[in-house]
Design a protein around this motif. Sequence first.
Motif, PDB file in Angstrom:
ATOM      1  N   GLN A 110     -14.568  -0.934  -4.676  1.00 23.62           N
ATOM      2  CA  GLN A 110     -13.274  -0.760  -4.029  1.00 23.62           C
ATOM      3  C   GLN A 110     -12.598   0.543  -4.415  1.00 23.62           C
ATOM      4  OE1 GLN A 110     -10.557  -4.070  -4.087  1.00 23.62           O
ATOM      5  NE2 GLN A 110     -12.098  -5.523  -3.379  1.00 23.62           N
ATOM      6  N   PHE A 111     -12.633   0.889  -5.694  1.00 23.30           N
ATOM      7  CA  PHE A 111     -11.964   2.118  -6.108  1.00 23.30           C
ATOM      8  C   PHE A 111     -12.760   3.352  -5.684  1.00 23.30           C
ATOM      9  CE2 PHE A 111      -9.152  -0.553  -8.439  1.00 23.30           C
ATOM     10  CZ  PHE A 111      -7.995   0.202  -8.580  1.00 23.30           C
ATOM     11  N   MET A 112     -14.081   3.222  -5.600  1.00 22.75           N
ATOM     12  CA  MET A 112     -14.877   4.326  -5.060  1.00 22.75           C
ATOM     13  C   MET A 112     -14.511   4.562  -3.594  1.00 22.75           C
ATOM     14  SD  MET A 112     -19.007   4.665  -4.543  1.00 22.75           S
ATOM     15  CE  MET A 112     -19.367   4.577  -6.300  1.00 22.75           C
ATOM     16  N   SER A 113     -14.394   3.493  -2.835  1.00 22.54           N
ATOM     17  CA  SER A 113     -14.068   3.610  -1.418  1.00 22.54           C
ATOM     18  C   SER A 113     -12.670   4.197  -1.222  1.00 22.54           C
ATOM     19  CB  SER A 113     -14.165   2.238  -0.741  1.00 22.54           C
ATOM     20  OG  SER A 113     -13.848   2.321   0.625  1.00 22.54           O
ATOM     21  N   TRP A 114     -11.698   3.685  -1.971  1.00 21.09           N
ATOM     22  CA  TRP A 114     -10.314   4.150  -1.818  1.00 21.09           C
ATOM     23  C   TRP A 114     -10.168   5.619  -2.187  1.00 21.09           C
ATOM     24  CZ3 TRP A 114      -5.631   3.861   0.067  1.00 21.09           C
ATOM     25  CH2 TRP A 114      -4.574   4.488  -0.584  1.00 21.09           C
ATOM     26  N   THR A 115     -10.795   6.048  -3.286  1.00 21.25           N
ATOM     27  CA  THR A 115     -10.647   7.430  -3.740  1.00 21.25           C
ATOM     28  C   THR A 115     -11.282   8.397  -2.758  1.00 21.25           C
ATOM     29  OG1 THR A 115     -10.682   6.651  -6.038  1.00 21.25           O
ATOM     30  CG2 THR A 115     -11.044   9.003  -5.674  1.00 21.25           C
ATOM     31  N   GLY A 116     -12.460   8.061  -2.237  1.00 23.84           N
ATOM     32  CA  GLY A 116     -13.106   8.918  -1.247  1.00 23.84           C
ATOM     33  C   GLY A 116     -12.271   9.038   0.014  1.00 23.84           C
ATOM     34  N   MET A 117     -11.684   7.916   0.443  1.00 26.22           N
ATOM     35  CA  MET A 117     -10.859   7.937   1.639  1.00 26.22           C
ATOM     36  C   MET A 117      -9.627   8.814   1.433  1.00 26.22           C
ATOM     37  SD  MET A 117      -9.046   4.762   3.638  1.00 26.22           S
ATOM     38  CE  MET A 117      -7.990   4.423   2.216  1.00 26.22           C
ATOM     39  N   TYR A 118      -9.013   8.738   0.241  1.00 26.51           N
ATOM     40  CA  TYR A 118      -7.821   9.540   0.011  1.00 26.51           C
ATOM     41  C   TYR A 118      -8.159  11.033  -0.020  1.00 26.51           C
ATOM     42  CZ  TYR A 118      -3.297  11.049  -1.575  1.00 26.51           C
ATOM     43  OH  TYR A 118      -2.081  11.681  -1.625  1.00 26.51           O
ATOM     44  N   CYS A 119      -9.296  11.399  -0.614  1.00 26.42           N
ATOM     45  CA  CYS A 119      -9.718  12.804  -0.588  1.00 26.42           C
ATOM     46  C   CYS A 119      -9.876  13.275   0.854  1.00 26.42           C
ATOM     47  CB  CYS A 119     -11.036  12.970  -1.348  1.00 26.42           C
ATOM     48  SG  CYS A 119     -10.921  12.817  -3.137  1.00 26.42           S
ATOM     49  N   TRP A 120     -10.433  12.424   1.702  1.00 29.81           N
ATOM     50  CA  TRP A 120     -10.606  12.759   3.123  1.00 29.81           C
ATOM     51  C   TRP A 120      -9.246  13.014   3.766  1.00 29.81           C
ATOM     52  CZ3 TRP A 120      -9.058  10.974   7.846  1.00 29.81           C
ATOM     53  CH2 TRP A 120      -9.813  11.359   8.955  1.00 29.81           C
ATOM     54  N   VAL A 121      -8.258  12.172   3.485  1.00 29.74           N
ATOM     55  CA  VAL A 121      -6.920  12.321   4.070  1.00 29.74           C
ATOM     56  C   VAL A 121      -6.298  13.650   3.654  1.00 29.74           C
ATOM     57  CG1 VAL A 121      -4.554  11.413   4.035  1.00 29.74           C
ATOM     58  CG2 VAL A 121      -6.485   9.841   4.286  1.00 29.74           C
ATOM     59  N   VAL A 122      -6.375  13.981   2.368  1.00 24.54           N
ATOM     60  CA  VAL A 122      -5.772  15.217   1.864  1.00 24.54           C
ATOM     61  C   VAL A 122      -6.397  16.431   2.535  1.00 24.54           C
ATOM     62  CG1 VAL A 122      -5.581  16.699  -0.184  1.00 24.54           C
ATOM     63  CG2 VAL A 122      -5.069  14.274  -0.352  1.00 24.54           C
ATOM     64  N   GLU A 123      -7.715  16.392   2.732  1.00 32.71           N
ATOM     65  CA  GLU A 123      -8.402  17.564   3.265  1.00 32.71           C
ATOM     66  C   GLU A 123      -8.295  17.675   4.785  1.00 32.71           C
ATOM     67  OE1 GLU A 123     -11.745  17.755  -0.303  1.00 32.71           O
ATOM     68  OE2 GLU A 123     -12.365  17.336   1.756  1.00 32.71           O
ATOM     69  N   PHE A 124      -8.139  16.573   5.473  1.00 27.50           N
ATOM     70  CA  PHE A 124      -8.098  16.606   6.928  1.00 27.50           C
ATOM     71  C   PHE A 124      -6.692  16.874   7.453  1.00 27.50           C
ATOM     72  CE2 PHE A 124     -11.628  15.550   9.779  1.00 27.50           C
ATOM     73  CZ  PHE A 124     -11.051  15.823  11.007  1.00 27.50           C
ATOM     74  N   ALA A 125      -5.674  16.459   6.726  1.00 24.86           N
ATOM     75  CA  ALA A 125      -4.299  16.637   7.206  1.00 24.86           C
ATOM     76  C   ALA A 125      -3.878  18.097   7.083  1.00 24.86           C
ATOM     77  CB  ALA A 125      -3.345  15.755   6.403  1.00 24.86           C
ATOM     78  N   PRO A 126      -3.247  18.661   8.116  1.00 26.00           N
ATOM     79  CA  PRO A 126      -2.714  20.026   8.000  1.00 26.00           C
ATOM     80  C   PRO A 126      -1.603  20.087   6.966  1.00 26.00           C
ATOM     81  CG  PRO A 126      -1.949  18.974  10.024  1.00 26.00           C
ATOM     82  CD  PRO A 126      -2.962  18.056   9.430  1.00 26.00           C
ATOM     83  N   GLY A 127      -1.360  21.272   6.451  1.00 28.18           N
ATOM     84  CA  GLY A 127      -0.431  21.419   5.343  1.00 28.18           C
ATOM     85  C   GLY A 127       0.945  20.836   5.588  1.00 28.18           C
ATOM     86  N   HIS A 128       1.503  21.032   6.793  1.00 30.81           N
ATOM     87  CA  HIS A 128       2.867  20.580   7.048  1.00 30.81           C
ATOM     88  C   HIS A 128       2.940  19.064   7.276  1.00 30.81           C
ATOM     89  CE1 HIS A 128       1.213  21.031  11.081  1.00 30.81           C
ATOM     90  NE2 HIS A 128       2.210  20.308  11.557  1.00 30.81           N
ATOM     91  N   LEU A 129       1.775  18.408   7.430  1.00 30.38           N
ATOM     92  CA  LEU A 129       1.753  16.961   7.636  1.00 30.38           C
ATOM     93  C   LEU A 129       1.119  16.203   6.468  1.00 30.38           C
ATOM     94  CD1 LEU A 129       0.679  16.772  11.412  1.00 30.38           C
ATOM     95  CD2 LEU A 129       2.974  16.526  10.454  1.00 30.38           C
ATOM     96  N   ARG A 130       0.687  16.933   5.447  1.00 28.02           N
ATOM     97  CA  ARG A 130      -0.032  16.276   4.347  1.00 28.02           C
ATOM     98  C   ARG A 130       0.855  15.291   3.595  1.00 28.02           C
ATOM     99  NH1 ARG A 130      -1.711  20.612   1.872  1.00 28.02           N
ATOM    100  NH2 ARG A 130      -3.388  20.864   3.390  1.00 28.02           N
ATOM    101  N   ASN A 131       2.114  15.623   3.449  1.00 27.66           N
ATOM    102  CA  ASN A 131       3.055  14.725   2.783  1.00 27.66           C
ATOM    103  C   ASN A 131       3.166  13.402   3.542  1.00 27.66           C
ATOM    104  OD1 ASN A 131       5.209  13.668   1.259  1.00 27.66           O
ATOM    105  ND2 ASN A 131       6.727  14.757   2.487  1.00 27.66           N
ATOM    106  N   LEU A 132       3.298  13.488   4.872  1.00 30.64           N
ATOM    107  CA  LEU A 132       3.390  12.288   5.700  1.00 30.64           C
ATOM    108  C   LEU A 132       2.099  11.491   5.649  1.00 30.64           C
ATOM    109  CD1 LEU A 132       5.208  13.638   8.901  1.00 30.64           C
ATOM    110  CD2 LEU A 132       6.073  11.894   7.342  1.00 30.64           C
ATOM    111  N   ALA A 133       0.966  12.171   5.769  1.00 33.22           N
ATOM    112  CA  ALA A 133      -0.325  11.491   5.774  1.00 33.22           C
ATOM    113  C   ALA A 133      -0.556  10.742   4.463  1.00 33.22           C
ATOM    114  CB  ALA A 133      -1.450  12.496   6.012  1.00 33.22           C
ATOM    115  N   SER A 134      -0.202  11.376   3.354  1.00 34.27           N
ATOM    116  CA  SER A 134      -0.373  10.741   2.051  1.00 34.27           C
ATOM    117  C   SER A 134       0.520   9.517   1.921  1.00 34.27           C
ATOM    118  CB  SER A 134      -0.045  11.746   0.937  1.00 34.27           C
ATOM    119  OG  SER A 134      -0.046  11.117  -0.331  1.00 34.27           O
ATOM    120  N   ALA A 135       1.781   9.657   2.318  1.00 35.87           N
ATOM    121  CA  ALA A 135       2.728   8.544   2.193  1.00 35.87           C
ATOM    122  C   ALA A 135       2.320   7.367   3.066  1.00 35.87           C
ATOM    123  CB  ALA A 135       4.139   9.009   2.557  1.00 35.87           C
ATOM    124  N   PHE A 136       1.923   7.635   4.315  1.00 37.04           N
ATOM    125  CA  PHE A 136       1.528   6.551   5.209  1.00 37.04           C
ATOM    126  C   PHE A 136       0.261   5.854   4.719  1.00 37.04           C
ATOM    127  CE2 PHE A 136       3.992   8.761   8.732  1.00 37.04           C
ATOM    128  CZ  PHE A 136       5.020   7.813   8.695  1.00 37.04           C
TER     129      PHE A 136
END
Length: 446
Positions: A110-136
């Motif tokens: 579970q923690f392997m899956s969650w951490t990989g997914m979060y890295c994907w979110v940080v890298e895929f979200a554009p800079g001005h939307l990264r804060n929103l993507a992380s929070a959601f």
Amino acid sequence: SSGINAEYGGMCENGLKAGADFNWTSERTSWAIDWGIYCGTEAKHSAASSFFFIGAGLGLLSSTAIFDRVGRKRGSLVGAFISLVATAFGVFVPSFEAMLALRIVQGYGQFMSWTGMYCWVVEFAPGHLRNLASAFTLIAWAFGYVVMVIVCYFTTKWQYIFLITAILIVITSIPLVLFPESPRFMLIRNQEKEAKRTLEAFSKVCNNHMPLGEVELVYEERVQSFFEQLRDFRYYPTMLKETLLCMFSWLIVALIFYGFTFGWSKIGKDLYTSYIFDSVGKGASFALTIPACQYLGRQKSMLLFLGIGILSNLLAMPDVMLSEKWSLEHIASLIGMMALAGAFGTIYLYTGELAPTSHRGMVMSLSSAAARIGSAIGPYVALIYDVTDRRVPLAMFAVLTGLFALAVWFLSDTTGRRIPETPKDVEILAGNKKYQEVGNGDELKA
């Protein structure tokens, strides 16, 4: 029971045994009923949670060599599959000892899956939307607790809870199957054609198609082995310093988060509503990180949340009753709980933006592994409440929060700047001119 109407404590004091002196009449089955976990053996429930976090720590340590090799998407899917298999086997687990083994595997996946997914979110979200993507993303995580409370409330057999959870793992893994790999990761691994295909497909989704066949992408290839990655921490001092500070911060926030009991049970009328209020509180705290990071920036937001946390510990010390049910301690504690949840959510984003793409999987995994140590220690620190004046642990948590704030103070602020792709970028963004002059750092290695 069979004619015996005694409190649970009296049942234990009289040495009554299930099946001989009484029969369980609960409509819900549980481990306690099926495996006789009661009257002095309740600590086994805590052991099941501890073994889950042991597995989580092992999974995160192994992830340091996975996400930066096979990718964020594939690494996350591997973790989801491991968790799915372990959870599905939970339907048929025959004994408590077997359950402990499954809990290790569950935590691992579970923690392997969650951490990989979060890295994907940080890298895929554009800079001005990264804060929103992380929070959601974190709000969705908190909402998951509400879903599980509802599942547990309407499910009478605990084996079926495992079955439903396995189905939910499959459903929540579908987006990872459908979505592409992170283009940032592809470029670091010298997969330019794949990165271009992903970016073109994404431009079509955004109704702004941009053919990239003839476009030359500027990037620095960094295909490394696990041990070459580790050696980079020796040659790039800022990356080493920030990684250690992040690991320390994650350890402290998890220790306080799981050790400082804030009593959501005061709001809920039973176990289920208490968990729902707890989840809603976390979700609200993660939502507050959006305006905080937007207007104050990453570092100042962290310091604000931690400052509120320190004040909450201090306000919780006086013995002041506000009503028959509520005291100043409970009010201050709930405020502090939400502040710490806000800090917990912000440190995710902060760490993801500080770490370079080439090492993001490793840094996020190491930081989360440090948090697992804190989450394991926290409940035991809370036991100090039972053996000393309650102001002692409150003062301890205030000091720990202060140390957390001190660590954040020495981190560079990532607000409004691009995320680094390589360790060299980390040094350049930190203003280290020496690394701007020597190129890729090979001269320093020599």
